[in-house]
Design an enzyme around this catalytic site. Structure first.
Site, PDB file in Angstrom:
ATOM      1  N   TYR A  86       0.829  -1.220   0.000  1.00  0.00           N
ATOM      2  CA  TYR A  86       0.000   0.000   0.000  1.00  0.00           C
ATOM      3  C   TYR A  86       0.859   1.263   0.000  1.00  0.00           C
ATOM      4  O   TYR A  86       0.709   2.124   0.861  1.00  0.00           O
ATOM      5  CB  TYR A  86      -0.933   0.026   1.227  1.00  0.00           C
ATOM      6  CG  TYR A  86      -1.696  -1.255   1.436  1.00  0.00           C
ATOM      7  CD1 TYR A  86      -2.771  -1.584   0.598  1.00  0.00           C
ATOM      8  CD2 TYR A  86      -1.343  -2.143   2.440  1.00  0.00           C
ATOM      9  CE1 TYR A  86      -3.470  -2.766   0.765  1.00  0.00           C
ATOM     10  CE2 TYR A  86      -2.035  -3.330   2.611  1.00  0.00           C
ATOM     11  CZ  TYR A  86      -3.086  -3.633   1.774  1.00  0.00           C
ATOM     12  OH  TYR A  86      -3.770  -4.795   1.956  1.00  0.00           O
ATOM     13  N   TYR A 116     -12.364  -7.681   6.617  1.00  0.00           N
ATOM     14  CA  TYR A 116     -11.208  -7.686   5.705  1.00  0.00           C
ATOM     15  C   TYR A 116     -10.837  -9.144   5.421  1.00  0.00           C
ATOM     16  O   TYR A 116     -10.698  -9.941   6.349  1.00  0.00           O
ATOM     17  CB  TYR A 116      -9.996  -6.944   6.321  1.00  0.00           C
ATOM     18  CG  TYR A 116      -8.800  -7.048   5.421  1.00  0.00           C
ATOM     19  CD1 TYR A 116      -8.671  -6.207   4.319  1.00  0.00           C
ATOM     20  CD2 TYR A 116      -7.836  -8.035   5.608  1.00  0.00           C
ATOM     21  CE1 TYR A 116      -7.609  -6.341   3.435  1.00  0.00           C
ATOM     22  CE2 TYR A 116      -6.771  -8.177   4.741  1.00  0.00           C
ATOM     23  CZ  TYR A 116      -6.665  -7.323   3.657  1.00  0.00           C
ATOM     24  OH  TYR A 116      -5.622  -7.471   2.780  1.00  0.00           O
ATOM     25  N   ASP A 138     -12.928 -17.007   8.435  1.00  0.00           N
ATOM     26  CA  ASP A 138     -11.583 -16.577   8.058  1.00  0.00           C
ATOM     27  C   ASP A 138     -10.795 -16.369   9.347  1.00  0.00           C
ATOM     28  O   ASP A 138     -10.906 -15.335  10.001  1.00  0.00           O
ATOM     29  CB  ASP A 138     -11.689 -15.296   7.228  1.00  0.00           C
ATOM     30  CG  ASP A 138     -10.332 -14.693   6.885  1.00  0.00           C
ATOM     31  OD1 ASP A 138      -9.315 -15.157   7.435  1.00  0.00           O
ATOM     32  OD2 ASP A 138     -10.301 -13.748   6.080  1.00  0.00           O
ATOM     33  N   LYS A 152      -0.999 -16.990   7.831  1.00  0.00           N
ATOM     34  CA  LYS A 152      -0.169 -16.151   8.707  1.00  0.00           C
ATOM     35  C   LYS A 152       0.667 -16.958   9.708  1.00  0.00           C
ATOM     36  O   LYS A 152       1.764 -17.379   9.376  1.00  0.00           O
ATOM     37  CB  LYS A 152      -1.050 -15.122   9.423  1.00  0.00           C
ATOM     38  CG  LYS A 152      -1.553 -13.998   8.496  1.00  0.00           C
ATOM     39  CD  LYS A 152      -2.315 -12.980   9.275  1.00  0.00           C
ATOM     40  CE  LYS A 152      -2.904 -11.871   8.419  1.00  0.00           C
ATOM     41  NZ  LYS A 152      -1.940 -10.859   8.014  1.00  0.00           N
TER      42      LYS A 152
HETATM   43  N1  PMP Z   1      -7.936 -12.570   5.916  1.00  0.00           N
HETATM   44  C1  PMP Z   1      -7.606 -11.881   7.025  1.00  0.00           C
HETATM   45  C2  PMP Z   1      -8.550 -11.891   8.196  1.00  0.00           C
HETATM   46  C3  PMP Z   1      -6.400 -11.190   7.083  1.00  0.00           C
HETATM   47  O1  PMP Z   1      -6.078 -10.477   8.182  1.00  0.00           O
HETATM   48  C4  PMP Z   1      -5.523 -11.227   5.963  1.00  0.00           C
HETATM   49  C5  PMP Z   1      -4.192 -10.505   5.955  1.00  0.00           C
HETATM   50  N2  PMP Z   1      -4.098  -9.328   6.636  1.00  0.00           N
HETATM   51  C6  PMP Z   1      -5.913 -11.951   4.827  1.00  0.00           C
HETATM   52  C7  PMP Z   1      -7.114 -12.622   4.849  1.00  0.00           C
HETATM   53  C8  PMP Z   1      -5.049 -12.017   3.611  1.00  0.00           C
HETATM   54  O2  PMP Z   1      -3.901 -12.733   3.839  1.00  0.00           O
HETATM   55  P1  PMP Z   1      -2.599 -12.520   2.922  1.00  0.00           P
HETATM   56  O3  PMP Z   1      -2.119 -11.127   3.197  1.00  0.00           O
HETATM   57  O4  PMP Z   1      -1.657 -13.589   3.398  1.00  0.00           O
HETATM   58  O5  PMP Z   1      -3.021 -12.707   1.511  1.00  0.00           O
END
Ligand code: PMP
Length: 430
Positions: A17, A144, A245, A274
């Site tokens: 970003y 998100y 998620d 992650k």
């Molecule tokens: N879902 C959530 C809840 C996240 O916090 C993130 C990353 N911040 C993602 C999906 C996307 O993961 P990545 O950046 O590894 O593509």
């Protein structure tokens, strides 16, 4: 790193970003160990970010390094099409064992965003296989889920990239974000907007997708388990799939191994990433039930249509497997509880500060929400001068340190935040 390296970086390399014409400064990190990052001039910074939720065991962990070396001596990579290998099998065994019993089938992918794409494609293929055209998703405002297209389409429509890609993103349904806080008493009307939308649209919905309990990048909000329970009940009532998620929340961050446990519910599809590899390599997994997997496999396509080149990468699987072995040794609950206690003691009193709109803590996550947006470049520099690595965004200054952080180091992080709140120059006007 030399000044010329930094100039090259500024001129040629995109960071997350970031503008190519007026990038925010980048700090050169040459090593990391435990909960410390080392800058190229030798300064050590206490890490408050775990590299965006990932490095839960701290950096440069000897066991994770050893797992990588052992695997590397065998093979670093091999294709997953028509081939399997011990590291993938070991990892998926562990994942199946520690997640809700119904989640038996594992799809390994490369990143969190791709895990979300895979989850959404699974839901679409599931309904296609059942002969129903259901192509919409119901999700929550302030959510998100990542930066790829399907993931973007279910991110909060206001504070995300919806307007930029208008016309290109499919339209989905957005329920009001939960207002009832994690430790408030449950107000059943909090789920009214969600209930109305699911009642209206269930016949065209492929699935509900949400971040359980913690809405991360969309505002660092902690909502009530009652909301998640209600969502599960409604999904059961309308026979809809629920995608959780847990890419940010998985592996202990909220004080439970998975955030869904706060509500004692299980999703039909679960995304993790992650911290899966202890923050060492990029890897994610999307898990689902035998029923969903079989339905997809009995559909017209005869299989699930996804297969990335680096699927099941052995190095990533081996290090994830070791990270899960460390999780299984169960030191994390006490570590996270101690971090939570210290964050509460240090951050919650900051609610009395004039610049602070709210302070909240859940597990090893501490958030200060300010009235004004932070001046990112200035605040980042201030934090580096204080010897800490904290990356605020918008009106939020937040901490999610490695679980192994020493209590004196955690205190340095919270003291630095406290000091930043006294500096008017670190904030933009409202
Ligand atoms: N879902 C959530 C809840 C996240 O916090 C993130 C990353 N911040 C993602 C999906 C996307 O993961 P990545 O950046 O590894 O593509």
């Amino acid at each position: 790193m030399t000044p010329s390296d930094l100039a090259f970086d500024r001129r040629h390399i995109w960071h997350p970003y970031t503008s190519m014409t007026d990038p925010l400064p980048c700090y050169p990190v040459v090593a990391a160990s435990g909960s410390r990052l080392q800058l190229s001039d030798g300064r050590q910074l206490v890490d408050g970010m775990s590299s965006w939720w990932a490095a839960i065991h701290g950096y440069n962990h000897p066991r994770l390094n050893q797992a990588l070396q052992t695997q590397m001596a065998q093979m670093s990579h091999v294709m997953f099409g028509g081939i399997t290998h011990p590291a993938a099998v070991a990892l998926c065994r562990q994942l199946v064992a520690i997640t809700p019993a119904a989640l038996e089938c594992v799809f390994l992918a490369d990143s969190g965003s791709v895990a979300v794409e895979v989850a959404m494609k699974m839901a679409l293929q599931y309904w296609q296989a059942r002969g129903e055209k259901r192509q919409q998703f119901l999700t929550l405002r302030n959510g998100y889920h990542g930066d790829t297209f399907a993931a973007m389409s279910v991110c909060d429509p206001q504070n995300s990239m919806h307007s930029l890609y208008q016309g290109y993103l499919p339209d989905h349904h957005f329920a009001d974000a939960p207002r009832c806080r994690f430790d408030d008493s449950w107000q059943p009307d909090d789920a009214d907007s969600f209930t109305r939308l699911i009642e209206q649209h269930h016949a065209t919905l492929a699935a509900v997708i949400l971040e359980p309990i913690v809405q991360g990048a969309g505002g660092m909000r902690f909502y009530h388990p009652g909301y998640l329970q209600r969502v599960r009940e409604l999904c059961d009532h309308y026979a809809l799939l629920l995608i959780a998620d847990e890419i940010a929340t998985g592996f202990g961050r909220t004080g439970k191994l998975f955030a869904c446990e706060h509500a004692a519910i299980a999703p039909d599809i679960l995304c993790v990433g992650k911290a899966l590899t202890g923050g060492t390599m990029t890897l994610s997994a999307t898990m689902t039930t035998r029923a969903v997997a079989e339905t997809i496999s009995n559909g017209a396509a005869g299989c699930f249509m996804h297969g990335p080149t680096f699927m099941g990468n052995p190095l990533a699987c081996a290090v994830a497997s070791e990270s899960l072995a460390m999780i299984a040794e169960n030191h994390w609950p006490a570590q996270v509880a101690q971090i939570e206690q210290q964050l509460r003691a240090a951050l919650l009193p900051l609610r009395a500060q004039p610049r602070v709109a709210d302070a909240r803590v859940l597990g090893a996550i501490g958030v200060i929400e300010c009235h004004q947006p932070v001046n990112m470049a200035a605040m980042q520099q201030f934090f580096v001068e204080q010897g800490v690595w904290i990356r605020p965004f918008g009106r939020l200054i937040y901490l999610m340190p490695p679980y192994v952080i020493e209590m004196q180091d955690l205190q340095r992080l919270t003291t630095a935040i406290s000091a930043a709140l006294q500096q008017p120059a670190l904030f933009h006007p409202r």
